[in-house]
Design an enzyme around this catalytic site. Structure first.
Site, PDB file in Angstrom:
ATOM      1  N   PHE A 130       7.553  -4.057  -0.064  1.00  0.00           N
ATOM      2  CA  PHE A 130       7.364  -2.802   0.514  1.00  0.00           C
ATOM      3  C   PHE A 130       6.577  -3.203   1.768  1.00  0.00           C
ATOM      4  CE2 PHE A 130       5.505   1.039   1.847  1.00  0.00           C
ATOM      5  CZ  PHE A 130       6.740   2.081   2.066  1.00  0.00           C
ATOM      6  N   ASP A 215       1.320  -9.532   4.395  1.00  0.00           N
ATOM      7  CA  ASP A 215       1.161  -8.026   4.469  1.00  0.00           C
ATOM      8  C   ASP A 215       0.012  -7.626   3.475  1.00  0.00           C
ATOM      9  OD1 ASP A 215       1.320  -5.438   4.471  1.00  0.00           O
ATOM     10  OD2 ASP A 215       3.484  -5.219   4.204  1.00  0.00           O
ATOM     11  N   LYS A 244      -3.976   1.014   5.601  1.00  0.00           N
ATOM     12  CA  LYS A 244      -4.298   1.733   4.425  1.00  0.00           C
ATOM     13  C   LYS A 244      -5.974   1.997   4.401  1.00  0.00           C
ATOM     14  CE  LYS A 244      -0.575   2.042   1.541  1.00  0.00           C
ATOM     15  NZ  LYS A 244       0.774   1.218   1.740  1.00  0.00           N
TER      16      LYS A 244
HETATM   17  C1  PLP Z   1       1.824   1.475   2.402  1.00  0.00           C
HETATM   18  C2  PLP Z   1       2.310  -0.063   2.904  1.00  0.00           C
HETATM   19  C3  PLP Z   1       2.893  -0.397   4.178  1.00  0.00           C
HETATM   20  C4  PLP Z   1       3.182   0.730   5.069  1.00  0.00           C
HETATM   21  O1  PLP Z   1       2.232   1.455   5.380  1.00  0.00           O
HETATM   22  P1  PLP Z   1       2.385   2.732   6.195  1.00  0.00           P
HETATM   23  O2  PLP Z   1       0.950   3.272   6.829  1.00  0.00           O
HETATM   24  O3  PLP Z   1       2.586   3.869   5.129  1.00  0.00           O
HETATM   25  O4  PLP Z   1       3.146   2.879   7.554  1.00  0.00           O
HETATM   26  C5  PLP Z   1       3.269  -1.618   4.310  1.00  0.00           C
HETATM   27  N1  PLP Z   1       3.249  -2.491   3.464  1.00  0.00           N
HETATM   28  C6  PLP Z   1       2.515  -2.530   2.177  1.00  0.00           C
HETATM   29  C7  PLP Z   1       2.112  -3.568   1.556  1.00  0.00           C
HETATM   30  C8  PLP Z   1       1.953  -1.226   1.937  1.00  0.00           C
HETATM   31  O5  PLP Z   1       1.420  -1.146   0.804  1.00  0.00           O
END
Ligand code: PLP
Length: 397
Positions: A130, A215, A244
């Site tokens: 994700f 990420d 986050k």
């Molecule tokens: C939540 C998340 C995103 C996206 O972040 P947003 O602030 O919702 O755009 C990207 N990568 C990972 C691993 C995430 O958990």
């Protein structure tokens, strides 16, 4: 008119929080919930941290926003702190995780284009990843449920099974620009990569002059007991996306990069109106004040170990419901033998406990990093009562 004023893209539940008190949320009807979801790994300091509130209030009254056309003492300060705390030499601030990943993707492509490798634009990414909801970040994931209705995807992504080094290596070709991977998959079910896998990607990146992008939007910022998860693996990326938790609830993200990786990111190539504005930087600075020190990190690790061992002892009582505990620090997952969404709803509606469902039949446990043993006790009581009442009403198949 039957569409709701809020575009109905979220299947929102009936809980309507209006106030936060440390590690609890209070809903419109006065019900008090234990928050072990933290807005999905966002509210690191809980909901009413005075240091964070004070920093935002003071900055809001002083200067909220100016364009990135002007010099930014606030941005320089936070960027310098991130540079000092990590592998990175330079930082681009965003307002979200997806934008941080977008910047990471652009940085990797721009690196190759700036050294004359015009064909190297493709990133190898991993199944069940994700990376966000923009066109590039959904294209970076193989999850079809995120693609449906939005085709065509952006070209330039190839998917390999997560934690499968040979499969990743087999996908390397003349167009490969790098790898994009979550060291610990969040949405995908709190699955941590093996050290060999991440070290192997690093070696392949070095061998073929590819960019290794981590990420860490979910697993970063002290969540797993180190400032970033890569530190635990001893594997250093070229580019890292973070968001986050870094604003503690204020929308902040960042793309971190080495000087080499960022060589294509020169004046005029990228931008954001809000990214890194003074208000966002005040929030990020306040979060770093609290979490970016050895004492706090050691406490996250120790608290995570206590919670994990309580969970491990407990799940044996319900072998038909729980399979195992996984994750690191205070990013924990409970792999279930029942439907996670149903159990998350049951805990929420009948036991006032907030958790998050994830892929791979997993329930995510993402408490604020400031929980103490009283919160662990309360969590275990609610989980235990929830398991008993769930089993009584919906016996396992
Ligand atoms: C939540 C998340 C995103 C996206 O972040 P947003 O602030 O919702 O755009 C990207 N990568 C990972 C691993 C995430 O958990």
């Amino acid at each position: 008119m039957s569409i709701t004023p809020l575009m109905p893209v979220y299947p929102r539940c009936g809980v309507r929080p209006v106030r936060g008190e440390h590690c609890h949320l209070i809903s419109e009807d006065g019900t008090r919930y234990l928050d072990f979801a933290s807005g999905i790994a966002v509210n690191l300091l809980g909901h009413s941290n005075e240091h964070l509130i004070g920093a935002i209030q003071r900055q809001a009254a002083t200067l909220m926003h100016v364009s990135n056309l002007y010099g930014s003492p606030q941005g320089e300060k936070v960027a310098q702190r991130l540079v000092d705390l990590t592998f990175a030499d330079t930082v681009f601030f965003t307002n979200s995780g997806a934008e941080a990943v977008e910047c990471a993707i652009k940085t990797a492509r721009a690196y190759h284009q700036s050294v004359g490798n015009l064909d190297k634009y493709e990133l190898i990414t991993f199944n069940n990843a994700f990376h966000g909801r923009t066109m590039a970040t959904i294209s970076a994931s193989n999850q079809e449920k995120m693609h449906k209705g939005f085709l065509p995807l952006l070209p330039g992504f190839k998917y390999a099974p997560f934690d499968d080094l040979a499969a990743a290596e087999a996908l390397i070709g003349p167009n490969t620009a790098g790898f994009l991977v979550e060291p610990i998959q969040g949405e995908g079910g709190v699955r941590d990569a093996s050290p060999e896998f991440l070290a192997g990607l690093r070696a392949l990146a070095d061998k073929h002059d590819l960019m290794l992008i981590f990420d860490e939007v979910q697993c970063g910022v002290a969540r797993t007991g180190t400032f970033y998860a890569y530190e635990q693996y001893g594997v250093v990326p070229d580019i890292l996306a973070t968001a986050k938790g870094i604003g503690g609830g204020f929308p902040v993200g960042a793309c971190l990069a080495t000087e080499k990786a960022a060589r294509g990111m020169v004046a005029g190539t990228h931008g954001s109106t809000y990214g890194g504005n003074p208000l966002a930087m005040a929030a990020a600075e306040a979060v770093l004040d609290v979490v970016a020190n050895d004492e706090f990190l050691a406490q996250v690790k120790a608290t995570g170990e206590r919670l994990r061992s309580r969970l491990e002892q407990f799940i044996g009582n319900y072998p038909d419901m729980f399979e195992l505990v996984r994750g690191r620090g205070l990013m924990l997952g409970l792999k279930l033998r029942i439907e996670p969404r149903a159990f998350v709803a049951h805990l929420r509606d009948n036991h006032q406990l907030l958790t998050v469902a994830a892929g791979d039949t997993t329930l995510r446990i993402l408490p604020p990093l400031v929980i103490d043993d009283s919160h662990i006790d309360e969590f275990m009581e609610k989980l235990s009562a929830g398991a008993a009442s769930f089993e009584a009403t919906e016996p396992a198949a």
